[in-house]
Motif scaffolding. Structure first.
Motif, PDB file in Angstrom:
ATOM      1  N   ASP A 181       0.820  -1.223   0.000  1.00  0.00           N
ATOM      2  CA  ASP A 181       0.000   0.000   0.000  1.00  0.00           C
ATOM      3  C   ASP A 181       0.853   1.273   0.000  1.00  0.00           C
ATOM      4  OD1 ASP A 181       0.092   1.290   2.890  1.00  0.00           O
ATOM      5  OD2 ASP A 181       0.080  -0.880   3.136  1.00  0.00           O
ATOM      6  N   ALA A 241       1.033   4.065   1.813  1.00  0.00           N
ATOM      7  CA  ALA A 241       1.653   4.561   3.046  1.00  0.00           C
ATOM      8  C   ALA A 241       2.906   3.749   3.389  1.00  0.00           C
ATOM      9  CB  ALA A 241       0.659   4.506   4.204  1.00  0.00           C
ATOM     10  N   THR A 242       2.807   2.435   3.247  1.00  0.00           N
ATOM     11  CA  THR A 242       3.961   1.565   3.529  1.00  0.00           C
ATOM     12  C   THR A 242       5.086   1.821   2.530  1.00  0.00           C
ATOM     13  OG1 THR A 242       2.440  -0.105   4.380  1.00  0.00           O
ATOM     14  CG2 THR A 242       4.663  -0.841   3.880  1.00  0.00           C
ATOM     15  N   LYS A 270       5.766   4.597   1.007  1.00  0.00           N
ATOM     16  CA  LYS A 270       6.396   5.891   1.328  1.00  0.00           C
ATOM     17  C   LYS A 270       7.471   5.726   2.388  1.00  0.00           C
ATOM     18  CE  LYS A 270       4.293   9.773   1.621  1.00  0.00           C
ATOM     19  NZ  LYS A 270       4.310  11.185   1.187  1.00  0.00           N
TER      20      LYS A 270
END
Ligand code: VLP
Length: 134
Positions: A27, A29-30, A32
């Motif tokens: 995903d 967020a991960t 990033k």
């Protein structure tokens, strides 16, 4: 003398890690966080037995295998998909095929000069990492 990957290695370059992570379905967020990391690899090699520990400030991943012996890999903390993994020698390269839900998944390690190289493959994406001895 056979190749010896043993040692502590620090990441110095990481090409298309983003594409590889997208292919694995990691995903946003991960991804990033993950792309900012400078992981360290500790490799212990005893003949054809390997222990590879990848550590970072975010997550760690460890793997133990013997050349030519298929094993169940859980990819815990990575994409968490189980696969069947088999590592073989191709000349002096360590080649892993990870059979499972994702097509064309695997990796290759080799030494070039004083550097450790790693190619990570998933579907149509290739990530290329280079490590230097710590
Ligand atoms: C997941 C994909 C980053 C991204 C989120 C977590 C562990 C060959 C092989 C031995 C690897 C490295 C795996 C990288 C996949 C990231 C956490 C990063 C640090 O190494 O050495 O397992 O497969």
């Amino acid at each position: 003398m056979p190749v010896d990957f043993s040692g502590t290695w620090n990441l110095i370059s990481n090409d298309n890690f983003e594409g590889y992570m997208v292919a694995l379905g990691i995903d946003f967020a991960t991804r990033k966080i993950a792309k900012m990391l400078k992981p360290q690899k500790v490799i212990k090699q005893d003949g054809d037995s390997f222990y590879i520990h990848t550590t970072s400030t975010f997550r760690d991943y460890s793997l133990q295998f013997k050349i030519g012996e298929e094993f169940e890999e859980d990819n815990k903390g990575l994409d968490n998909r189980k696969c069947k993994s088999l590592v073989t020698w191709e000349n002096d390269k360590l080649v892993c095929v990870q059979t499972g839900e994702k097509k064309n998944r695997g990796w290759t390690h080799w030494l070039e000069g004083d550097d450790l190289h790693l190619e990570l493959r998933c579907e149509n994406q290739v990530c290329k990492q280079v490590f230097k001895r710590a």
